[in-house]
Design a protein around this motif. Structure first.
Motif, PDB file in Angstrom:
ATOM      1  N   ALA A  86      39.719  43.026  36.166  1.00  0.00           N
ATOM      2  CA  ALA A  86      38.320  43.357  35.888  1.00  0.00           C
ATOM      3  C   ALA A  86      38.081  43.575  34.402  1.00  0.00           C
ATOM      4  O   ALA A  86      38.915  44.158  33.709  1.00  0.00           O
ATOM      5  CB  ALA A  86      37.920  44.629  36.651  1.00  0.00           C
ATOM      6  N   GLY A  87      36.923  43.120  33.939  1.00  0.00           N
ATOM      7  CA  GLY A  87      36.465  43.410  32.587  1.00  0.00           C
ATOM      8  C   GLY A  87      37.281  42.742  31.507  1.00  0.00           C
ATOM      9  O   GLY A  87      37.889  41.699  31.710  1.00  0.00           O
ATOM     10  N   ALA A  97      32.583  42.891  25.369  1.00  0.00           N
ATOM     11  CA  ALA A  97      33.006  43.267  26.717  1.00  0.00           C
ATOM     12  C   ALA A  97      32.317  42.378  27.740  1.00  0.00           C
ATOM     13  O   ALA A  97      31.162  41.983  27.565  1.00  0.00           O
ATOM     14  CB  ALA A  97      32.683  44.730  26.987  1.00  0.00           C
ATOM     15  N   CYS A  98      33.050  42.063  28.815  1.00  0.00           N
ATOM     16  CA  CYS A  98      32.473  41.230  29.868  1.00  0.00           C
ATOM     17  C   CYS A  98      32.578  41.950  31.211  1.00  0.00           C
ATOM     18  O   CYS A  98      33.285  42.937  31.347  1.00  0.00           O
ATOM     19  CB  CYS A  98      33.165  39.867  29.927  1.00  0.00           C
ATOM     20  N   GLY A  99      31.872  41.421  32.183  1.00  0.00           N
ATOM     21  CA  GLY A  99      31.845  42.028  33.510  1.00  0.00           C
ATOM     22  C   GLY A  99      32.510  41.153  34.554  1.00  0.00           C
ATOM     23  O   GLY A  99      32.150  41.232  35.716  1.00  0.00           O
ATOM     24  N   GLY A 100      33.466  40.327  34.161  1.00  0.00           N
ATOM     25  CA  GLY A 100      34.136  39.455  35.116  1.00  0.00           C
ATOM     26  C   GLY A 100      35.071  40.211  36.044  1.00  0.00           C
ATOM     27  O   GLY A 100      35.690  41.206  35.657  1.00  0.00           O
ATOM     28  N   PHE A 101      35.189  39.731  37.280  1.00  0.00           N
ATOM     29  CA  PHE A 101      36.072  40.332  38.282  1.00  0.00           C
ATOM     30  C   PHE A 101      36.721  39.193  39.059  1.00  0.00           C
ATOM     31  O   PHE A 101      36.021  38.357  39.635  1.00  0.00           O
ATOM     32  CB  PHE A 101      35.266  41.252  39.205  1.00  0.00           C
ATOM     33  N   PHE A 102      38.062  39.147  39.045  1.00  0.00           N
ATOM     34  CA  PHE A 102      38.806  38.016  39.590  1.00  0.00           C
ATOM     35  C   PHE A 102      39.901  38.492  40.535  1.00  0.00           C
ATOM     36  O   PHE A 102      40.424  39.596  40.379  1.00  0.00           O
ATOM     37  CB  PHE A 102      39.431  37.199  38.458  1.00  0.00           C
ATOM     38  N   VAL A 103      40.278  37.627  41.484  1.00  0.00           N
ATOM     39  CA  VAL A 103      41.340  37.949  42.433  1.00  0.00           C
ATOM     40  C   VAL A 103      42.255  36.740  42.602  1.00  0.00           C
ATOM     41  O   VAL A 103      41.802  35.593  42.565  1.00  0.00           O
ATOM     42  CB  VAL A 103      40.755  38.394  43.799  1.00  0.00           C
ATOM     43  N   LEU A 104      43.552  37.030  42.765  1.00  0.00           N
ATOM     44  CA  LEU A 104      44.567  36.018  43.055  1.00  0.00           C
ATOM     45  C   LEU A 104      45.403  36.515  44.222  1.00  0.00           C
ATOM     46  O   LEU A 104      45.941  37.622  44.174  1.00  0.00           O
ATOM     47  CB  LEU A 104      45.472  35.779  41.846  1.00  0.00           C
ATOM     48  N   ASP A 105      45.517  35.710  45.264  1.00  0.00           N
ATOM     49  CA  ASP A 105      46.325  36.056  46.434  1.00  0.00           C
ATOM     50  C   ASP A 105      47.778  35.724  46.121  1.00  0.00           C
ATOM     51  O   ASP A 105      48.126  34.556  45.935  1.00  0.00           O
ATOM     52  CB  ASP A 105      45.845  35.267  47.649  1.00  0.00           C
ATOM     53  N   ALA A 107      50.260  35.708  48.026  1.00  0.00           N
ATOM     54  CA  ALA A 107      50.883  34.925  49.092  1.00  0.00           C
ATOM     55  C   ALA A 107      50.584  33.435  48.931  1.00  0.00           C
ATOM     56  O   ALA A 107      51.282  32.596  49.495  1.00  0.00           O
ATOM     57  CB  ALA A 107      50.401  35.406  50.464  1.00  0.00           C
ATOM     58  N   ASN A 108      49.547  33.119  48.166  1.00  0.00           N
ATOM     59  CA  ASN A 108      49.158  31.728  47.951  1.00  0.00           C
ATOM     60  C   ASN A 108      48.646  31.553  46.520  1.00  0.00           C
ATOM     61  O   ASN A 108      47.470  31.228  46.311  1.00  0.00           O
ATOM     62  CB  ASN A 108      48.085  31.317  48.972  1.00  0.00           C
ATOM     63  N   PRO A 109      49.514  31.759  45.511  1.00  0.00           N
ATOM     64  CA  PRO A 109      49.035  31.688  44.133  1.00  0.00           C
ATOM     65  C   PRO A 109      48.519  30.306  43.740  1.00  0.00           C
ATOM     66  O   PRO A 109      47.659  30.189  42.867  1.00  0.00           O
ATOM     67  CB  PRO A 109      50.246  32.094  43.295  1.00  0.00           C
ATOM     68  N   ASP A 110      48.998  29.250  44.399  1.00  0.00           N
ATOM     69  CA  ASP A 110      48.536  27.904  44.060  1.00  0.00           C
ATOM     70  C   ASP A 110      47.053  27.704  44.352  1.00  0.00           C
ATOM     71  O   ASP A 110      46.431  26.782  43.818  1.00  0.00           O
ATOM     72  CB  ASP A 110      49.352  26.851  44.797  1.00  0.00           C
ATOM     73  N   ALA A 111      46.465  28.557  45.179  1.00  0.00           N
ATOM     74  CA  ALA A 111      45.024  28.479  45.450  1.00  0.00           C
ATOM     75  C   ALA A 111      44.219  28.898  44.227  1.00  0.00           C
ATOM     76  O   ALA A 111      43.025  28.624  44.148  1.00  0.00           O
ATOM     77  CB  ALA A 111      44.654  29.339  46.656  1.00  0.00           C
ATOM     78  N   GLY A 112      44.868  29.576  43.295  1.00  0.00           N
ATOM     79  CA  GLY A 112      44.211  29.966  42.050  1.00  0.00           C
ATOM     80  C   GLY A 112      43.377  31.225  42.171  1.00  0.00           C
ATOM     81  O   GLY A 112      43.290  31.854  43.215  1.00  0.00           O
ATOM     82  N   TRP A 113      42.786  31.566  41.058  1.00  0.00           N
ATOM     83  CA  TRP A 113      41.945  32.754  40.947  1.00  0.00           C
ATOM     84  C   TRP A 113      40.545  32.460  41.470  1.00  0.00           C
ATOM     85  O   TRP A 113      40.032  31.361  41.292  1.00  0.00           O
ATOM     86  CB  TRP A 113      41.843  33.189  39.489  1.00  0.00           C
ATOM     87  N   ARG A 114      39.942  33.456  42.103  1.00  0.00           N
ATOM     88  CA  ARG A 114      38.543  33.365  42.535  1.00  0.00           C
ATOM     89  C   ARG A 114      37.752  34.440  41.799  1.00  0.00           C
ATOM     90  O   ARG A 114      38.239  35.543  41.604  1.00  0.00           O
ATOM     91  CB  ARG A 114      38.402  33.624  44.031  1.00  0.00           C
ATOM     92  N   GLU A 115      36.544  34.090  41.415  1.00  0.00           N
ATOM     93  CA  GLU A 115      35.666  35.095  40.821  1.00  0.00           C
ATOM     94  C   GLU A 115      34.920  35.802  41.936  1.00  0.00           C
ATOM     95  O   GLU A 115      34.428  35.163  42.872  1.00  0.00           O
ATOM     96  CB  GLU A 115      34.681  34.467  39.844  1.00  0.00           C
ATOM     97  N   LEU A 116      34.872  37.128  41.847  1.00  0.00           N
ATOM     98  CA  LEU A 116      34.168  37.964  42.819  1.00  0.00           C
ATOM     99  C   LEU A 116      32.973  38.617  42.133  1.00  0.00           C
ATOM    100  O   LEU A 116      32.904  38.687  40.903  1.00  0.00           O
ATOM    101  CB  LEU A 116      35.109  39.053  43.350  1.00  0.00           C
ATOM    102  N   PRO A 117      32.024  39.138  42.905  1.00  0.00           N
ATOM    103  CA  PRO A 117      30.908  39.862  42.292  1.00  0.00           C
ATOM    104  C   PRO A 117      31.421  41.062  41.489  1.00  0.00           C
ATOM    105  O   PRO A 117      32.324  41.778  41.931  1.00  0.00           O
ATOM    106  CB  PRO A 117      30.078  40.330  43.485  1.00  0.00           C
ATOM    107  N   ALA A 118      30.849  41.255  40.322  1.00  0.00           N
ATOM    108  CA  ALA A 118      31.249  42.367  39.448  1.00  0.00           C
ATOM    109  C   ALA A 118      30.700  43.688  39.964  1.00  0.00           C
ATOM    110  O   ALA A 118      29.787  43.729  40.790  1.00  0.00           O
ATOM    111  CB  ALA A 118      30.754  42.114  38.031  1.00  0.00           C
ATOM    112  N   GLY A 168      34.207  43.661  50.932  1.00  0.00           N
ATOM    113  CA  GLY A 168      33.680  42.853  49.825  1.00  0.00           C
ATOM    114  C   GLY A 168      32.562  43.548  49.090  1.00  0.00           C
ATOM    115  O   GLY A 168      31.610  42.912  48.645  1.00  0.00           O
ATOM    116  N   ALA A 169      32.671  44.879  48.954  1.00  0.00           N
ATOM    117  CA  ALA A 169      31.570  45.655  48.378  1.00  0.00           C
ATOM    118  C   ALA A 169      32.074  46.662  47.345  1.00  0.00           C
ATOM    119  O   ALA A 169      33.162  47.213  47.479  1.00  0.00           O
ATOM    120  CB  ALA A 169      30.831  46.392  49.490  1.00  0.00           C
ATOM    121  N   TRP A 170      31.229  46.890  46.335  1.00  0.00           N
ATOM    122  CA  TRP A 170      31.469  47.900  45.309  1.00  0.00           C
ATOM    123  C   TRP A 170      30.693  49.169  45.644  1.00  0.00           C
ATOM    124  O   TRP A 170      29.591  49.103  46.189  1.00  0.00           O
ATOM    125  CB  TRP A 170      30.984  47.404  43.949  1.00  0.00           C
ATOM    126  N   TYR A 171      31.251  50.309  45.248  1.00  0.00           N
ATOM    127  CA  TYR A 171      30.602  51.610  45.410  1.00  0.00           C
ATOM    128  C   TYR A 171      30.764  52.383  44.109  1.00  0.00           C
ATOM    129  O   TYR A 171      31.865  52.458  43.554  1.00  0.00           O
ATOM    130  CB  TYR A 171      31.237  52.407  46.558  1.00  0.00           C
TER     131      TYR A 171
END
Length: 185
Positions: A86-87, A97-105, A107-118, A168-171
């Motif tokens: 994040a960030g 500063a940026c508001g990017g938020f990314f995820v990498l699994d 178990a399957n790193p070849d699927a690559g990173w996905r951007e999620l809602p910040a 899939g939610a921020w609080y």
């Protein structure tokens, strides 16, 4: 990159591509593996990610998929076998500063990173991230940091957020501290 001997008795020689770089950021330790992300050198932010591991008593460096954007000064943690980042800032000069938020699994790193809602707050770098249960689910937590844009004054954040991967939610968190708490009489 030298590890403290009582934590891990290995010294790892990073790839030649990392020699002379200003920052290499270790994001997290997961079991006997460590994920490292290049931060930045004097000219630019980086997108490269590596998995540092030990096999047969020898350190190994495995390239992982690059982040979708270059990042420096980001925060990261592992939740449920997934790496969350994040960030940070996408550029070096000027750093903003940026508001990017990314995820990498993992178990399957070849699927690559996905951007999620910040998170529902301002952009930030130099933040603190943690993985922790909220009592029901393991979550990603993001705290503090600062907003910056080139030579303009920084805004230091005192807020915090929790991301629940299952929902899939921020609080937004209610925090009870201030930086001037010691001055309160």
């Amino acid at each position: 990159l030298d590890y403290t001997p009582y934590l891990m008795p290995y010294a790892v020689r990073l790839p030649d591509a990392l020699k002379g770089k200003e920052h290499v950021v270790i994001l997290f330790r997961c079991a006997s593996k460590v994920n490292a992300k290049r931060g930045c050198d004097a000219q630019r932010a980086m997108d490269e990610v590596f998995l540092l591991s030990v096999a047969a008593d020898r350190p190994h460096i495995t390239p992982w998929p690059s982040l979708p954007v270059p990042l420096a000064n980001a925060a990261g943690a592992v939740v449920g076998g997934k790496v969350y980042v994040a960030g940070g800032n996408e550029a070096r000069n000027p750093a903003r500063a940026c508001g990017g938020f990314f995820v990498l699994d993992t178990a399957n790193p070849d699927a690559g990173w996905r951007e999620l809602p910040a998170w529902p707050g301002p952009a930030r770098g130099y933040a603190v991230a943690a993985a922790q249960s909220d009592g029901m689910d393991n979550c990603f937590y993001l705290f503090s940091g600062r907003d910056y844009d080139g030579d303009r004054p920084w805004t230091v954040h005192r807020d915090g957020y929790r991301y629940n991967p299952r929902l899939g939610a921020w609080y937004r968190l209610c925090l009870l501290y201030t930086s001037d708490a010691a001055d309160d009489k």
